[in-house]
Every structure is written in structure tokens, then in C-alpha cells.
Design a protein around this motif. Sequence first.
Motif, mmCIF file in Angstrom:
data_model
loop_
_atom_site.group_PDB
_atom_site.id
_atom_site.type_symbol
_atom_site.label_atom_id
_atom_site.label_comp_id
_atom_site.label_asym_id
_atom_site.label_seq_id
_atom_site.Cartn_x
_atom_site.Cartn_y
_atom_site.Cartn_z
ATOM 1 N N ASP A 6 0.678 -1.463 0.300
ATOM 2 C CA ASP A 6 0.137 0.137 -0.453
ATOM 3 C C ASP A 6 0.568 1.085 -0.179
ATOM 4 O O ASP A 6 0.146 2.707 0.080
ATOM 5 N N GLY A 7 2.091 1.316 -0.173
ATOM 6 C CA GLY A 7 3.607 2.172 0.057
ATOM 7 C C GLY A 7 3.649 2.581 1.517
ATOM 8 O O GLY A 7 3.937 3.941 1.238
ATOM 9 N N THR A 8 3.007 2.037 2.426
ATOM 10 C CA THR A 8 3.118 2.696 3.611
ATOM 11 C C THR A 8 5.039 1.866 4.072
ATOM 12 O O THR A 8 5.634 0.837 3.286
ATOM 13 N N LEU A 9 5.572 2.220 4.717
ATOM 14 C CA LEU A 9 6.668 1.629 5.484
ATOM 15 C C LEU A 9 6.647 1.414 7.822
ATOM 16 O O LEU A 9 4.940 1.875 7.706
ATOM 17 N N ASN A 10 6.702 0.057 7.592
ATOM 18 C CA ASN A 10 7.108 -0.686 8.691
ATOM 19 C C ASN A 10 7.207 0.491 9.668
ATOM 20 O O ASN A 10 8.111 1.143 9.279
ATOM 21 N N ASP A 11 6.732 0.348 10.901
ATOM 22 C CA ASP A 11 7.579 1.609 12.138
ATOM 23 C C ASP A 11 9.034 1.438 12.266
ATOM 24 O O ASP A 11 9.931 2.683 12.296
ATOM 25 N N GLY A 12 10.347 0.161 12.120
ATOM 26 C CA GLY A 12 11.042 0.520 11.785
ATOM 27 C C GLY A 12 11.545 0.385 10.660
ATOM 28 O O GLY A 12 12.851 0.949 11.073
ATOM 29 N N HIS A 13 11.124 0.680 9.976
ATOM 30 C CA HIS A 13 11.704 1.342 9.150
ATOM 31 C C HIS A 13 11.979 2.432 8.307
ATOM 32 O O HIS A 13 12.584 3.524 7.917
ATOM 33 N N ARG A 14 11.678 3.350 9.742
ATOM 34 C CA ARG A 14 11.686 4.882 9.416
ATOM 35 C C ARG A 14 12.400 4.890 10.829
ATOM 36 O O ARG A 14 11.181 4.725 12.483
ATOM 37 N N ARG A 15 13.392 5.453 10.634
ATOM 38 C CA ARG A 15 14.297 4.991 11.847
ATOM 39 C C ARG A 15 15.536 6.757 12.526
ATOM 40 O O ARG A 15 15.214 7.373 11.524
ATOM 41 N N LEU A 16 15.409 6.919 13.800
ATOM 42 C CA LEU A 16 16.488 8.158 14.017
ATOM 43 C C LEU A 16 17.370 7.756 14.485
ATOM 44 O O LEU A 16 17.834 6.608 15.378
ATOM 45 N N LEU A 17 18.512 8.317 13.887
ATOM 46 C CA LEU A 17 20.483 8.115 14.345
ATOM 47 C C LEU A 17 21.138 9.169 14.421
ATOM 48 O O LEU A 17 20.820 9.854 13.793
ATOM 49 N N CYS A 18 21.612 9.221 15.427
ATOM 50 C CA CYS A 18 22.721 9.715 15.868
ATOM 51 C C CYS A 18 23.823 10.437 14.648
ATOM 52 O O CYS A 18 24.027 8.242 14.181
ATOM 53 N N VAL A 19 24.293 10.740 14.256
ATOM 54 C CA VAL A 19 25.221 11.222 13.252
ATOM 55 C C VAL A 19 26.567 10.454 13.884
ATOM 56 O O VAL A 19 27.580 10.121 12.619
ATOM 57 N N GLY A 20 26.500 10.346 15.021
ATOM 58 C CA GLY A 20 28.148 10.105 15.229
ATOM 59 C C GLY A 20 28.131 8.013 15.182
ATOM 60 O O GLY A 20 28.549 7.433 15.358
ATOM 61 N N TYR A 21 26.737 7.793 15.309
ATOM 62 C CA TYR A 21 26.422 6.090 15.286
ATOM 63 C C TYR A 21 26.518 5.910 13.677
ATOM 64 O O TYR A 21 26.866 4.884 13.263
ATOM 65 N N SER A 22 26.042 7.380 13.246
ATOM 66 C CA SER A 22 25.627 6.858 11.264
ATOM 67 C C SER A 22 27.297 6.941 10.489
ATOM 68 O O SER A 22 27.439 6.646 9.354
ATOM 69 N N GLY A 23 27.684 7.188 11.260
ATOM 70 C CA GLY A 23 29.788 7.442 10.869
ATOM 71 C C GLY A 23 30.267 8.477 10.028
ATOM 72 O O GLY A 23 30.659 8.877 9.445
ATOM 73 N N VAL A 24 29.325 9.924 10.511
ATOM 74 C CA VAL A 24 28.987 11.163 9.685
ATOM 75 C C VAL A 24 30.312 12.198 10.557
ATOM 76 O O VAL A 24 31.441 12.278 10.726
ATOM 77 N N GLY A 25 29.937 11.979 12.222
ATOM 78 C CA GLY A 25 30.436 12.222 12.618
ATOM 79 C C GLY A 25 31.742 12.328 14.149
ATOM 80 O O GLY A 25 31.570 11.073 13.828
ATOM 81 N N GLU A 26 31.671 12.071 15.031
ATOM 82 C CA GLU A 26 32.611 11.477 16.598
ATOM 83 C C GLU A 26 31.847 10.545 16.563
ATOM 84 O O GLU A 26 30.628 10.868 16.732
ATOM 85 N N PRO A 27 32.421 9.298 17.006
ATOM 86 C CA PRO A 27 31.843 8.348 17.556
ATOM 87 C C PRO A 27 31.147 8.175 18.605
ATOM 88 O O PRO A 27 31.534 8.920 19.685
ATOM 89 N N CYS A 28 29.489 7.646 18.654
ATOM 90 C CA CYS A 28 28.565 7.816 19.714
ATOM 91 C C CYS A 28 29.116 7.004 20.930
ATOM 92 O O CYS A 28 28.980 6.101 20.012
#
Length: 540
Positions: free
Chosen positions: A326-348
Amino acid sequence: MQNARVYSYLRFSDPKQAAGSSIARQVEYAQRWAGDRGLPLDESLSLRDEGLSAYHQHHVKQGALGVFLRAAEDGHIAPGSILIVEGLDRLSRAEPIQAQAQLAQIINAGITVVTASDGKEYNRERLKSQPMDLVYSLLVMIRAHEESDTKSKRVKAAIRRQCEGWLAGTWRGVIRVGKDPIWLRLDGSTWSFVPERATAVRRLIELYRLGEGSIRIAERLNAEGLILFPSKSTPPSSLYRILHNPALIGTRELTLDGEVWALPNYYPALLSEVEYAELQSLLGQRLRRKGKGDIPGVLTGMRILRCGYCGQAIVGQNSMGRRKADGTLNDGHRRLLCVGYSGVGEPCPVKGGVSVVPVENALMRYCADQFNLSALLSGPDTDTPQRLQLASIRNVAAETERQLQRITDALMADTDQTPLVFVRKARELETALSNQRAEIQRLEYHLASTTPSTMPAAAEAWAALVEGVASLNYDARLQARQLVADTFERIVVYHRGMTPREDDGRHIDLVLIPKGRQPRMLRINRKTGAWNAGEDVAPM
């Protein structure tokens, strides 16, 4: 030479000049000149600039002469062709060195310039054999520029006097220079709204306030049949100029030799001054735009959301490739990530992310409750002294209760020999506690009664968007995004709780920091989305 043609160029700085006989005279001259030499008169390329100034080079920058010059430079005009003008002053009134360069550009392309007023011809062979014609052309250009320069100075001086008179209140009239707003028209000396365009401008402002970008606004205006410009659809590039235009509050701005004149109440106002100020504030906040993607972020992309463990930004991640049927996403597929964890900033220091769904739902439902929102947005300028007084008295009452409890415990422990002083002290504390509780009640009532009248409407605004945000309704999420941007200075996320443990990830802690107000805390169950509100926390 076999493809050579005759072109006739006409220009008038004022369209009213077209009413004279010079057009017919030049057209007749061009036809005769072409006929005498057996050359075709080209009428496919429209070389006519009405209302474009040769002094300000508008005819080159945006007119037909500019098109002709580019065509000549690109080799699309055959060498040996003829360009007929009434006089060299029709060709240019720029500074002589610039005007002569434009004449040289045409001649160097192998084109002959013929002036109908005196029959002179300017090309490489003639100027080589009669070099004084070059001097003559320069003198004509000097005179043309001086005439326009003198006229320009006189016009500017007259406009400056009109501006000064407007500001002093001694003159009221129409300043006939520049362009006026597209949503207004002049009937004699009276301004009035063009109804359909004024409606389109209001809709433009409404959509922008909802967070729409210029391209989507233009698409929606066109789809709704709201046309700002005559005989064409709305170009996105022009929308921001309208939003910045002080004519929205009736102020006309003119620039004369680098000096800006702002004339209030020149036009009828479309917005109030408060509405215009709020609009300009929005325009200055680029991060309020929705960004890219089909699901506008309610919390992310505005530099509001921060990681509680390392202080870096938190970003949204939508796995659009995992859409359901139906074009929607499961809740787990819409997430919040710290940039430090995603590898952009300093390690979180705390790994992992969290679904944005429980966070969005908890925040929306918290703010949709009138009591919560009133506490969250108590104004610092009007109720901060009372709030501080209330907090102080609550602390005093708590200490009184502790003292009274200690005396009560002592009395109960030794009932046979109760010192009279203990009894007297207990009665004093009871009286004090009763007075303190009465004062707390009075202050709480005062704060409730002085809550701004806009608060219920604000709570209703949040409440009306709760379901739309959850169902990923595009417009509802844009409106909620604006409410978040208007309300919060920062939202700090502890995605595994303030004191994370490897075996405990049941809770998400949020610290809500409203603009200029006391921070508040929410504890959210990451699975069910249920939340509990904490006490005021220390400013961060």
C-alpha cells in the motif's frame, strides 16, 4: 552575400512614442532601401523593443537587440546583411566606449548599420575609406549618452523630492517609476486589488507557512487555477521575491543611486505588520523547509533534534525501498540515528537507533493536551516571576512537611512524656503549611487564569494533526513540522534512556526545551509508545 538580408530595428524607451509616425517612416525606408538593392527584408525576426531603455541597456539584457547581437556573434546572421535603425541613439545610449563597442560588434560580424535619419552607412570598408565617420559616430554617441544622463538625473531628483514629500506627509501621488506589485492595479490615482491575483498571493503565503517549497507551491497554485502572472503558469523562481516584497504591508521600496527609500502606506496592505514580520522570520529559517523525500520529517532536518549521549545531531532515515504493497512503511523502517553512530560525526558512546514513530506520537499527543501545552509554553515575560515564586513556595512547603513529619515521628515515639514545646512547634508548622498550601493554590490559579488566550487554539492545532502525522499525511506532517519549529529550541533524545544499560532498551527519554522556557522530560515506552511526563528538569 547570397544569404544577406535587411533587418529593421525599432526601439522606444516609452511605449507612447510608438503612437507617432516614426515607425511607419522607418518601415517605409527599410522597404525602399531593400527594394533598391534587391535584398529581401527579413520580417521573421522581430526586432522591436518598446519601453526598453538603451541608457540602462535593458534592450540588450532582455530585449530584441540582445537577441540580434547574440545571433550575429553565433554566425546566424549572414555577412553582408543590413541593420536599419532610425539613428545611432536608438542603438545605444550607454557610455560612449560601451556604445561604440556594440557598434563594432555588429560591424565586425560583417553587418552594415544604416541610419534612416541621415542615410549614413557604417561598415568596415566605409570606415576604412572614411575614418571621420567613426569620429562622427562617437560624437553622436557622446551626445546621446549626455542627453540620457541629464534626463536620468532630473528624473531621479524629481523622484527623490516625491519620496521626501511622501515621508514628510506633504505629498501624495503616484511615483511613475519601476514596477508595481502584480496583485495591484492603478485606476487613475487609486490602487485596488486584482482579486484573482490577491487570492493567489494569499494562497502562496498560506502554503509557504505550511512548509511547502517553491516548486510544490507553484505546482499547487497551477493545479488550483490560481495564476499570479498574466497568460502563463507560476514560475517557482518568482515566488520568493513576492514573499519578501514589503508591498505586502503597503510599503513601496525604491532605490536611487544606492539609496533605499521605503514609503509606508503607499499601497493597500495585503498583510498586517505582525503577519509580515512573522513571514520574514520564516523566510530567514531555511531549515524549516521540508527537505527531500515523500515523508516530510516532523522532527528532523531543522537542527532541533540532538543526541543526549554525545550532543551531535540526530537525523532521520526512511527505508523507502522496503515499502509495503500500500506504499507505507513499517515503523521500524523509519528511524532516528545519531550522526556519530551513522559514521558522519564523532563516534557516539551509545550504539543503535530508534524508530521515530513512538517519538513522534508521544510528542504530538503530549502537546495536544491543553494542560501539558500550557505548562510547556508559559510565557517568560508575563509569568516567569509567578512561576519562580510558585517553585520557591513549593520548596518551602516541602521542607515544612519534612519538619512536621520529624516532629510527628518524635511525638508518636514518646507519647507518655511529650514535651510541650514539640506540640507548640507542630501546631506552628501546621499553620505555616496551611498558609503555604493556600498560597500555592492562589499562584496556580493565577497562572491558569493568565495563560494566553491563544493556548487553547494552539492545543487544538496539535490535536488536529495527531492522526494525520501517524498516517503519514503529507500536509499534516508539514503543519506539525512548523509547530515543532515554532515551539522548540531543542529536543534531546536518549534512545536507550538517560542511564543506558546493555540489557535495558525499553524506554526512550526526551528532554523538551521550548524557546525561552523551562525544559520538560518525557519517558516513552519504545514498543507501545505510551509516555509519562517528568518534572521540570534543569536548564540544558
